[in-house]
Write a protein that holds these residues in place. Structure first.
Motif, PDB file in Angstrom:
ATOM      1  N   PHE A 165     -10.939  12.764 -12.999  1.00 15.54           N
ATOM      2  CA  PHE A 165     -10.518  13.122 -11.765  1.00 15.54           C
ATOM      3  C   PHE A 165     -11.671  12.691 -10.693  1.00 15.54           C
ATOM      4  CE2 PHE A 165      -6.314  13.444 -12.890  1.00 15.54           C
ATOM      5  CZ  PHE A 165      -6.349  14.739 -13.299  1.00 15.54           C
ATOM      6  N   TYR A 166     -11.900  11.451  -9.957  1.00 11.79           N
ATOM      7  CA  TYR A 166     -12.970  11.453  -9.046  1.00 11.79           C
ATOM      8  C   TYR A 166     -12.288  10.034  -8.129  1.00 11.79           C
ATOM      9  CZ  TYR A 166     -15.018   8.019 -12.437  1.00 11.79           C
ATOM     10  OH  TYR A 166     -15.266   7.098 -13.420  1.00 11.79           O
ATOM     11  N   HIS A 167     -12.840  10.145  -6.886  1.00 17.08           N
ATOM     12  CA  HIS A 167     -12.400   9.170  -5.895  1.00 17.08           C
ATOM     13  C   HIS A 167     -12.420   7.847  -6.129  1.00 17.08           C
ATOM     14  CE1 HIS A 167     -14.043  12.935  -3.840  1.00 17.08           C
ATOM     15  NE2 HIS A 167     -12.878  13.220  -3.411  1.00 17.08           N
ATOM     16  N   GLU A 168     -13.226   7.214  -6.998  1.00 14.66           N
ATOM     17  CA  GLU A 168     -13.102   5.809  -7.262  1.00 14.66           C
ATOM     18  C   GLU A 168     -11.794   5.442  -8.032  1.00 14.66           C
ATOM     19  OE1 GLU A 168     -17.645   6.556  -7.186  1.00 14.66           O
ATOM     20  OE2 GLU A 168     -15.499   7.524  -7.377  1.00 14.66           O
ATOM     21  N   HIS A 169     -11.277   6.635  -8.668  1.00 15.54           N
ATOM     22  CA  HIS A 169      -9.736   6.665  -9.247  1.00 15.54           C
ATOM     23  C   HIS A 169      -8.900   7.189  -8.403  1.00 15.54           C
ATOM     24  CE1 HIS A 169     -12.144   7.042 -13.413  1.00 15.54           C
ATOM     25  NE2 HIS A 169     -12.326   5.943 -12.859  1.00 15.54           N
ATOM     26  N   ARG A 170      -7.879   6.367  -7.731  1.00 17.10           N
ATOM     27  CA  ARG A 170      -6.895   6.702  -6.907  1.00 17.10           C
ATOM     28  C   ARG A 170      -5.816   7.144  -7.736  1.00 17.10           C
ATOM     29  NH1 ARG A 170      -8.356   4.325  -1.696  1.00 17.10           N
ATOM     30  NH2 ARG A 170     -10.173   2.767  -2.378  1.00 17.10           N
ATOM     31  N   MET A 171      -5.568   6.432  -8.884  1.00 17.90           N
ATOM     32  CA  MET A 171      -4.415   6.691  -9.673  1.00 17.90           C
ATOM     33  C   MET A 171      -4.638   6.935 -11.091  1.00 17.90           C
ATOM     34  SD  MET A 171      -1.741   3.951  -7.888  1.00 17.90           S
ATOM     35  CE  MET A 171      -0.261   5.066  -8.557  1.00 17.90           C
ATOM     36  N   ARG A 213     -13.957  -0.304   0.803  1.00 13.98           N
ATOM     37  CA  ARG A 213     -15.730  -0.374   1.263  1.00 13.98           C
ATOM     38  C   ARG A 213     -16.296   0.626   1.124  1.00 13.98           C
ATOM     39  NH1 ARG A 213     -18.644  -3.257  -0.080  1.00 13.98           N
ATOM     40  NH2 ARG A 213     -17.530  -5.076   0.154  1.00 13.98           N
ATOM     41  N   GLU A 214     -15.699   1.622   1.399  1.00 14.02           N
ATOM     42  CA  GLU A 214     -16.413   3.020   1.220  1.00 14.02           C
ATOM     43  C   GLU A 214     -16.832   3.306  -0.273  1.00 14.02           C
ATOM     44  OE1 GLU A 214     -13.429   5.227   3.098  1.00 14.02           O
ATOM     45  OE2 GLU A 214     -14.705   5.629   5.006  1.00 14.02           O
ATOM     46  N   VAL A 215     -15.971   3.040  -0.769  1.00 14.33           N
ATOM     47  CA  VAL A 215     -16.100   3.763  -2.385  1.00 14.33           C
ATOM     48  C   VAL A 215     -16.941   2.380  -3.215  1.00 14.33           C
ATOM     49  CG1 VAL A 215     -14.909   3.625  -4.484  1.00 14.33           C
ATOM     50  CG2 VAL A 215     -13.879   4.900  -2.415  1.00 14.33           C
TER      51      VAL A 215
END
Ligand code: DWN
Length: 402
Positions: A215-221, A65-67
Motif C-alpha cells: 500500500f503506497y501512493h504509486e499504487h492507486r488500486m 506527474r507528482e508521482v
C-alpha cells in the motif's frame, strides 16, 4: 504544488467507496531524497474498499506527474530477479501468434522486456512517463515515447504508429490516474484480433500473504479478477487466460481480447476460489496492526541488545513498512546506483552500497529483509554471512528472525 484530492467513488464503477484501513501519512515511496534534511510532503495512506468490484483503492488521488516525476527511482534492469522474471515472461508471450506482429508496451520503463521481444516481433514500441528511463531505453535502441498513456494518446499513437497486435502493461494498471481512460486507450490501439497482456499484484494474495507494505501512493488500486473483468467489459474486452506469478508477493498475468464470448476457465476458477466474496477482509486490519507491533518490538529488542540492524533492499514498499511501523535502522544496503547515497523517504535512513557498508561497518548483525520479495535469492546469496552468525528478519506475514 502537490494536490491531494479525496477519492470517494470507485475508479472503475463509481460506486461509493467504504473505509478499509488507515496507515498514517508517508512521502512518495519511490522518491528517495538526496539530502537528509530535505522537506518531504507527506500524504495520507487511507485504503478504501469497493464491494461491487471486490477491490481496494487509495482514498486520495494524486496527479501522475507528482508521482511519476523525472527523478523516479525504479529501473527494471536494476533488479536481476526482475530481469529473470521478464525473460520467462517473454518466452511465454512469444507462444502467442500476436507476438510476431506490432508489440506495444505501456510503462515499458528501461525497455528490458521489449529488448527481449525486438528480434521476434515485426515492430516494438514503448511508452513511459519518466524521462530518465525513456532516455535510457532509446539510448539502447528501444523506440520509446515519453508521456502518460490514456484514451487520447491511444488514438494518436494508433494513427501515427499503427494498431497493435499485442499490448503489454505490467505493474501499471494499478498506478494510473484514470483507469477507464487507460483501458479505453488500449481498446482503441489494439487490433480486433489483438491481445492485451498485463500483470499486476493480485489482491487476494496481498490479503492472504499480508503484503500490506504494497500500500503506497504509486499504487492507486489493488485489483481482483472480478474488478478486472468488470473493467475490461466496459471497454469491449474480456479475460481469455490467467497465470499466477510469484512477483511482488503474488501477482497474476492476464491475457485479454476483444472476443467477448467467455470468461476463461482459469479466471472462473480463481474468482470462485478467492473472490466470492473476497476472503480475509474482516480481520486484515488487526493482522496488520499486530504485524507492525511485533516487528517494531523485535527490531528494538535487538537494538537494545546492542545489535546493528540494517535494511536489505531500499524497496518502495519499505517506505510503508518502516514509516507505518515506526522503525528506525542504522542504514539500508542496496545495489541500485540511483538510490545509493540517498535517503529512505520519511525515515531518512541512509542508503549505502554493499561496498560502502563493508568499508564502514563490515556487515550488520541483523538485516531486516525489506526486499522480502526476493527472499530466496538473497538468502541463497548470503548463506556464508549467515553461516558466520549473520541473521535476517523476514517481516511479513509474521516477523521471524532466522
Ligand atoms: O510498483 C512497483 C513495483 C512493481 O516494483 C514500483 N513502485 C517499484 C518496485 O517496487 P519495490 O521497489 O518495492 O521492489 P523491487 O523493485 O523489487 O525493489 C528491490 C530493491 O532491492 C531494489 O532497489 C534492488 C534491491 N536489491 C538489492 O539491493 N539486493 C534487490 C536484490 C535482489 C538484492 O540482492
Amino acid at each position: 504544488m502537490k494536490t491531494e484530492k479525496k477519492q470517494t467513488v470507485c475508479r472503475i464503477c463509481e460506486s461509493k467507496l467504504n473505509d478499509f484501513i488507515y496507515l498514517g501519512k508517508t512521502p512518495f515511496a519511490d522518491s528517495f531524497p538526496k539530502e537528509k534534511d530535505k522537506y518531504e510532503k507527506q500524504y495520507q495512506l487511507d485504503i478504501k474498499l469497493c464491494a461491487a468490484c471486490q477491490c481496494l483503492q487509495m482514498g486520495h488521488q494524486l496527479t501522475m506527474r507528482e508521482v511519476f516525476n523525472d527523478d523516479y527511482a525504479f529501473f527494471t534492469n536494476a533488479s536481476p530477479a526482475a530481469v529473470e522474471h521478464f525473460e520467462q515472461y517473454a518466452e511465454d508471450i512469444k507462444q502467442l501468434p500476436q507476438s510476431k506482429g506490432f508489440v506495444f508496451e505501456i510503462a515499458s520503463n528501461d525497455g528490458t522486456l521489449l529488448e527481449m521481444m525486438k528480434d521476434h516481433s515485426s515492430k516494438v514500441l514503448g511508452i513511459d512517463a519518466c524521462a530518465n528511463v525513456v532516455r535510457y531505453a532509446n539510448d539502447k535502441g528501444i523506440p520509446t515515447l515519453h508521456g502518460f498513456f490514456n484514451q487520447t494518446r491511444g488514438e494518436e499513437i494508433g494513427e501515427t504508429e499503427g494498431y497493435a497486435d499485442m499490448v503489454i502493461a505490467n505493474n501499471v494498471l494499478a498506478h494510473v490516474e484514470n483507469i477507464n481512460s487507460f483501458v479505453a486507450g488500449v481498446s482503441i490501439i489494439l487490433k480486433s484480433t489483438g491481445v492485451f497482456v498485463f500483470e499486476f499484484q493480485y489482491l487476494p494474495q496481498l490479503i492472504n500473504n499480508l503484503t500490506w507494505d504494497n500500500f503506497y501512493h504509486e499504487h492507486r488500486m489493488f485489483l481482483s479478477l472480478t474488478a478486472i473483468s468488470r473493467l475490461l467489459r466496459k471497454h469491449s474486452m474480456a479475460i481469455v487466460d490467467v497465470v499466477e506469478t510469484p512477483q511482488h508477493g503474488g501477482s497474476v498475468r492476464v491475457t485479454a481480447s476483444k472476443d467477448m464470448g467467455h470468461l476463461s476457465a482459469t479466471a472462473t476458477k480463481l474468482i470462485n476460489r478467492y473472490e466470492k466474496p473476497l476472503h480475509g477482509l474482516t480481520d486484515f486490519k488487526y493482522r496488520v496492526i499486530n504485524n507492525c507491533e511485533k516487528l517494531k518490538l523485535m527490531v528494538e529488542q535487538l537494538q537494545f541488545e546492542g545489535k546493528v540492524v540494517a535494511g536489505y533492499g531500499a524497496t518502495a514498499k519499505s517506505c510503508t513498512l518502516l514509516n507505518a511501523a515506526d522503525i528506525q535502522l542504522e542504514y539500508i544496503v542496496d545495489l541500485t546506483p540511483h538510490k545509493i547515497g540517498r535517503f529512505a523517504p520519511g525515515t531518512k535512513i541512509p542508503i549505502i552500497s554493499p561496498k560502502q557498508e563493508k568499508a564502514r561497518y563490515g556487515r550488520a548483525d541483523v538485516y531486516l529483509l525489506t526486499a522480502w520479495n526476493y527472499a530466496d535469492r538473497i538468502l541463497q546469496k548470503e548463506r556464508s554471512y549467515m553461516g558466520r552468525g549473520g541473521r535476517f528478519i523476514i517481516p511479513i506475514p509474521n516477523p521471524i528472525l532466522i
